[in-house]
Design an enzyme around this catalytic site. Sequence first.
Site, PDB file in Angstrom:
ATOM      1  CE  LYS A 159      -3.838   2.134   2.485  1.00  0.00           C
ATOM      2  NZ  LYS A 159      -4.578   2.220   3.727  1.00  0.00           N
ATOM      3  CB  CYS A 461      33.314   7.224  19.874  1.00  0.00           C
ATOM      4  SG  CYS A 461      32.704   8.717  19.068  1.00  0.00           S
TER       5      CYS A 461
HETATM    6  N1  3NM Z   1      -3.376  -0.858   5.329  1.00  0.00           N
HETATM    7  P1  3NM Z   1       1.780  -5.699   4.089  1.00  0.00           P
HETATM    8  S1  3NM Z   1      -0.865  -0.738   5.323  1.00  0.00           S
HETATM    9  C1  3NM Z   1      -3.916  -2.734   3.819  1.00  0.00           C
HETATM   10  O1  3NM Z   1      -1.494   1.564   7.089  1.00  0.00           O
HETATM   11  C2  3NM Z   1      -2.966  -1.864   4.516  1.00  0.00           C
HETATM   12  O2  3NM Z   1      -3.609   1.302   7.062  1.00  0.00           O
HETATM   13  C3  3NM Z   1      -2.368  -0.165   5.826  1.00  0.00           C
HETATM   14  O3  3NM Z   1       0.533  -4.829   3.685  1.00  0.00           O
HETATM   15  C4  3NM Z   1      -2.493   1.000   6.712  1.00  0.00           C
HETATM   16  O4  3NM Z   1       1.379  -6.538   5.251  1.00  0.00           O
HETATM   17  C5  3NM Z   1      -1.581  -1.951   4.413  1.00  0.00           C
HETATM   18  O5  3NM Z   1       2.053  -6.517   2.867  1.00  0.00           O
HETATM   19  C6  3NM Z   1      -0.823  -2.934   3.619  1.00  0.00           C
HETATM   20  O6  3NM Z   1       2.906  -4.767   4.398  1.00  0.00           O
HETATM   21  C7  3NM Z   1      -0.050  -3.887   4.496  1.00  0.00           C
END
Ligand code: 3NM
Length: 540
Positions: A159, A461
């Site tokens: 997405k 460091c």
């Molecule tokens: N909704 P995957 S992210 C369907 O942030 C969906 O609301 C999201 O896919 C949101 O598990 C997402 O492959 C896709 O990363 C998640």
Amino acid sequence: MIYIKYTCSYFFFLFRKMPKHEVDYSLYLVTDSTPAILGDADICEVVEAALKGGVTCVQYRDKTSDTGVLVSTARKLHEVTRRYNVPLLVNDRLDVALAVGCEGVHIGQDDLDLPTARKILGEDAIIGVTVSNITEAEAAAKGGADYLGIGTVFATPTKENTKSIIGVEGLQQILLKIAAENWPVKTVCIGGINASNVSRVVWQSSAKGKSLDGVAVVSAIMASGDPEAASRDLAQLVKSPPAFARSVARLGQQMRSAQELLSLVPYVLRAVDSRNPLSHNMTNLVVQNFAANVALSVGASPIMANYGEEAADLARLGGALVINMGTVTPEGLTNYLKALKAYNDAGQPVVYDPVGAGATAVRRSAVKTILGGGYVDVLKGNQSEILSCVPGGSNVQQRGVDSESGSRNLQELGTAIKELARLRRHVVVMTGKTDLVTAGETVFAIENGHEYLGAVTGTGCCLGTTISAAVAAHPNDKLAATVAAVLYYGVAAELAAERPDVKGPGTFVPAFIDELYNVRKATVRGDLEWLKRAKVTVVS
Ligand code: 3NM
């Protein structure tokens, strides 16, 4: 409207076998019908395999198909999910959920609003809402959502048009608010969750007694060649603490006295001497040589390996990793994340030095990426660096890598680092004229050291390197190990500065390396004279 409401409630009542508050959200599958994810597989077969593997809740999500296809597919899916006594929810489309008579819907922020959806579907329907911040979470929880889908946790190709990437930290902030307000809403997280990060995300995001009820995944199951095995794996991992959590249990859960920690210092130094642990430094260009020599002097075995691909092999050798982002680059960041994951998977400690964290936007973003990309056992930095790591981002503007953030008193600083340590369940070291160390309960102030430490580059460091040796050799009590390392380092600096051959910062460096070596050897012989110099107190 009333007709629809009663009809639907009746419908939901007929089909749902368990009360909705008993729904198990632990492994929540969101479907995807696009060729990029589903390929040429049959959606019902994939979902059935996933159910066999242990998926506990299914959301049918299809943003492109026609209504007729949506209804017929949802109907087939519902036949499958009912056989496994698992609820089926439909993404966005209440009409499809109604047509099929499934258990509920999932709505996004741009979909039909929650009050209207509830009015239409009735109280028995399960309604979940996507949220990405506290305001949205509050509205959904108060509006009667049954669960929240919190995301996007990590950027995901599944997405791409997501509103915001909130990371584990954003997720935790929402869970903290839910815990504080005692909202009865369930929670799952979504976005980039897979077998490699699920245990960590669940463990790291929980805070103040509030943990996720589950995780939602798309590609980790839908795009897998073997959805049943992938689901079985995830179902197991979502309930298992990550490897690094084994040694975190003792951290910060009790008040401890300065006397108790001082009594442990010789054990820590002797453990380093006898175990000669690997100190794997991914450090900046300026201090490589100095850090390697400090590692040798304190009794560790240094390796300066900046290539992330090596980390999995190195992590198996029982040592600790130092990530020092003094000269951060995009390639460096990728390597840090690989190494961080390798040490987390092996359950071996990581010390993170967010050098210059508040200095530039790039570094502020790198801090988020690193702290969201894995678990660090010890966070070490100066005032501005540590305050820049506070969630929500302190607006401390740092001038260079050495500058301090102003004139806060020890109590204020102690409170800030205590909160940070509690939230992330790790040790925090804030260096300064007085060094502060805490694991979330007692804050220890260590006043040993010498001004020459501030006049030579890389001494901060190399303290990270010294701490790495201590936590690797004494892993079950990282707070005591860290206090011992900071104290030992400070006293060695005092002893070096007092030597007649030391005339200033230049001659101080070799003398300091000598004294780190000498103090360790004296401790092994049972000569603890140097410990009489210890100025360790508890900040009240
Ligand atoms: N909704 P995957 S992210 C369907 O942030 C969906 O609301 C999201 O896919 C949101 O598990 C997402 O492959 C896709 O990363 C998640």
